[in-house]
Design an enzyme around this catalytic site. Structure first.
Site, PDB file in Angstrom:
ATOM      1  NE  ARG A 433      29.880  38.315  36.468  1.00 47.77           N
ATOM      2  CZ  ARG A 433      30.658  38.881  37.577  1.00 47.77           C
ATOM      3  NH1 ARG A 433      30.949  38.145  38.543  1.00 47.77           N
ATOM      4  NH2 ARG A 433      30.802  40.002  37.494  1.00 47.77           N
ATOM      5  CB  SER A 628      38.627  38.340  44.200  1.00 51.88           C
ATOM      6  OG  SER A 628      39.203  37.957  45.268  1.00 51.88           O
ATOM      7  NE  ARG A 630      38.144  34.861  47.135  1.00 55.97           N
ATOM      8  CZ  ARG A 630      38.133  34.308  46.130  1.00 55.97           C
ATOM      9  NH1 ARG A 630      39.412  33.464  46.203  1.00 55.97           N
ATOM     10  NH2 ARG A 630      37.763  34.432  44.901  1.00 55.97           N
TER      11      ARG A 630
END
Ligand code: SF4
Length: 740
Positions: A433, A628, A630
């Site tokens: 990344r 996400s 999460r």
């Protein structure tokens, strides 16, 4: 597996790709029909779970409450994300052991208790350790880290997930995934010279872009694929995360067999050899790939040249021969300040030996490194072996610094020394990344990604405009010299070696083992199971916030500095919804407390309602909870007394996470009813005593002026999920089943 593959072939009614063989062999229940790719949600039963230390904390705290003595499938924890790179491996590891002691002690003790393999700090990076020890052809694994697909290098469907998914699988629940689409990448020819496996994925990223793999498995096939080492395949699969792919995979071949044998798994290789045809696509897939994949790309490795991707995005792919012109055209700083090789993506013996050959050649020609140069081994097995074989000494000869076997600069755990943090500057890594600030937190840093060979050559040159295939460098005698092509070994000729790999096997019987969490800890907190539903309709819920517009999981539970509290639900709950925009005043983190009439922070207001024994409700807009997976975004509202989230629409993963936590996730039957919700509303949810799949519930908006609006709200709860709601959460259901 063979029997399952045969019945899947009958069910689907045609030859199968490798991904289909593995997916259909891992259904949690036998399939009644073929599944539609990109449409149907399917329950799977993965073989393994792997967790890194940052995400493992909340996953394991939740797992503890499910009542099982042991995890349902083999699982491991890897301490890699919390080590900061500053001076070098030895000192940095010592500092991390001190700073993160309570987290490591917790993870070691809970792993020991519940049958989980524990890899200590310094043992290595999750994906490299998994490749060396656990990945196997034809398997399915989930991991709480986005680069879990690295294990596709050994023919495994390996998918990065959130902690909530890991909890499900460790607790013995099925794991749900939308049947992925399939992208086939046909590789022909053979790489040579400066080109390496990294360049395959850098090229693919350029073709498909950062979103092109979304919802798909990328399957590599063709004779070119069989020519790439197993670790090279791992590199390609690892970086499939950068195109958003569900995962990437290669078919079982001799390269994988050789790697399995060299890492002490001859038995696995022999088993795989016995069912080789099931671990590769059926023959017709090779001849007519366009019939089987949703999209097909083709790449001739004979003509592939090295790529440099970036800055700021991994899909901006520039052939190394065009870098000089691109640097000038775009005004990127040409001077290279730091070159970093290694990480979970590129620290195989092959990568390191080829990079070391460049350094050795450079030294013999009177050159040295002209930028800072760091080496991050992916595991202690690799580090010990490359030290034994003299490569570390070679790197150190040109000023290379070996960092701990950990994520370090790849995840921003890097105390970089830079004179002016605002100065535009360039670094290049062999990581994956390269979004702004990822490596060093500096918006001014232009981060590029390339193969370890190209990164090493550029470290010697001190500029990213250097093309080692054609350019010369001036040595200490003022002579023009050219670097030789790299050479190395796919596997260590003398075999791998290690003294202490850093593994702690779990206790055979963990009953007497205590999980170590200090009651005063700011970073860790044992969880209490959430309370069951009271059995009545929910009346008089206070509107906590009516969120306007985008409300992602980042708005609901911000990352950054909050991540240090990810193992402490009460502390991290102080970030709940602080990024969401309040519809009534367009401000973040400023909502009306109906008990006092005053405006305050969202978490504090929720706590005030909770303290007064009053439930609250969150109202949201479209695609609430996107982003996400999460789990904190669902756990925090549950912890702070929010009983329901009522929105125009949900992002599916977040909606499922809410259900798992025993929350009500509801949608307006008529989306314009969002406008009827007023700031001072007390809200009733009616119909819960006959809560049934497919049957809408009723919400009564009791306005301050005494008027009411009664609206219909939909839900997507099935029978099982309604049981979760009634029990106060999915883990409570499992606990009561285990207790029987
Ligand atoms: S090395 Fe980087 S990509 Fe790999 S697991 Fe660590 S942070 Fe993630």
């Amino acid at each position: 597996m063979p029997g399952k593959v045969d019945s899947a072939r009958k069910l689907v009614g045609r030859p199968l790709t490798l991904s289909e063989k593995i997916l259909y062999s891992h259904l949690s229940l036998p399939a009644g029909t073929a599944y539609n790719r990109g449409v149907d949600y399917v329950d799977f039963a993965p073989d393994r779970v792997a967790m890194q230390d940052a995400t493992a904390q909340m996953a394991l705290l939740q797992f503890m409450t499910c009542g099982r003595d042991k995890v349902a499938v083999p699982s491991t924890v890897h301490c890699d994300h919390l080590i900061q790179a500053k001076t070098g491996a030895v000192q940095d590891l010592a500092t991390a052991l001190d700073t993160n002691k309570e987290v490591y002690d917790f993870l070691a003790s809970i792993s020991n208790k519940f049958g989980i393999g524990f890899w200590k700090a310094g043992a290595g990076i999750i994906h490299q350790v998994v490749l060396e020890n656990y990945a196997f052809p034809g398997g399915m694994m989930i991991g709480t880290d986005s680069h879990t697909p690295n294990a596709g290098g050994l023919g495994m469907v390996a998918i990065g997930v959130g902690g909530a998914d890991a909890v499900d699988v460790m607790a013995g629940l099925p794991w749900e995934l939308k049947m992925p689409k399939l992208i086939g990448v046909k590789l022909t020819g053979k790489m040579s010279g400066w080109t390496s496996a990294k360049d395959v994925i850098l090229w693919v990223a350029g073709q498909l872009t950062v979103k092109g793999g979304t919802g798909a498995i990328v399957e590599y096939f063709g004779e070119g694929a069989d020519n790439i080492s197993a670790t090279g395949k791992g590199t390609i699969c690892n970086m499939g995360a950068e195109i958003g792919a569900t995962c990437s995979i290669f078919a079982y071949d001799d390269k994988m067999a050789a790697y399995l044998k060299s890492t002490g798994r001859t038995e696995v290789a022999e088993l795989a050899d016995g069912i080789r045809e099931h671990l590769r696509p059926d023959a017709d897939v090779y001849t007519n790939p366009e019939k089987y994949y949703d999209q097909v790309l083709e790449l001739n490795l004979d003509t592939l040249e090295p790529y440099v991707n970036g800055p700021f995005t991994p899909d901006l792919a520039t052939p190394v021969s065009e870098m000089k012109a691109a640097v000038e055209k775009n005004g990127w700083p040409s001077k290279l300040e730091v070159a970093l090789i290694g990480s979970c993506t590129n620290s195989s013996y092959e990568d390191i030996s080829r990079s070391a050959s460049i350094v050795k050649d450079a030294v013999s020609k009177g050159l040295k490194a002209n930028s800072e140069f760091t080496i991050t081994p992916g595991s202690e097995l690799v580090r010990f072996t490359i030290e034994r074989d003299g490569f570390i000494r070679q790197f150190e000869e040109v000023g290379g610094v070996v960092l701990a076997n950990a994520c370090g600069p790849c995840i921003g755990q890097w105390a970089r020394h830079i004179d002016d943090p605002n100065r535009k500057n360039t670094i290049i890594t062999s990581f994956n990344r390269n979004f702004a600030k990822r490596n060093d937190g500096l918006a001014s840093t232009h981060a590029f990604v390339a193969s370890p060979e190209i990164v090493t050559a550029m470290a010697i040159a001190g500029t990213i405009s250097f093309n080692p295939l054609t350019d010369t460098l001036t040595n200490d005698k003022g002579e023009k010299v050219k670097l030789s092509e790299p050479s190395g070994f796919e596997l260590p000729p003398k075999g791998f070696a290690v003294e202490d790999a850093g593994y702690q096997a779990p206790a055979a019987d963990g009953k007497g083992i205590n999980v170590l969490v200090s009651p005063d800890s700011k970073r860790l907190q044992l969880l209490e199971p959430f309370a069951a539903w009271e059995g009545n309709d929910l009346k008089g819920l206070k509107l906590l916030i009516k969120a306007k517009g985008k409300c992602t999981t980042d708005h609901i539970s911000m990352a950054g500095p909050w991540l240090k509290f990810r193992g402490h639900l009460d502390n991290i709950s102080n970030n709940m919804l602080i990024g969401a925009i309040n519809f009534y005043n367009e401000k973040t983190d400023t909502v009306k407390n109906q008990l006092t009439g005053e405006y305050g922070a969202v978490p504090a207001t929720a706590r005030a309602y909770k303290a007064a024994g009053i439930g609250s409700i969150v109202v949201g807009d479209e695609n609430y909870g996107e982003g996400s997976s999460r789990e904190h975004a669902a756990m925090e509202p549950r912890h702070l007394g929010v009983r329901a989230i009522l929105v125009r629409s949900f992002a599916r993963i977040h909606e499922t996470n809410l259900k798992k936590q025993g929350m009500l996730g509801l949608t307006f039957a008529d989306k314009s009813d969002y406008d009827k919700v007023q700031e001072d509303d007390s809200i009733d949810i009616v119909g819960l005593t006959s809560f049934t799949p497919g049957k809408p519930l009723t919400v009564v908006l009791n306005h301050k002026d005494g008027s009411k609006d009664e609206i219909s709200v939909n839900h997507t709860y099935n029978e099982q999920q309604i049981e979760w709601f009634k029990a106060g959460g999915a883990l409570n259901v499992i606990r009561s089943q285990v207790a029987k």
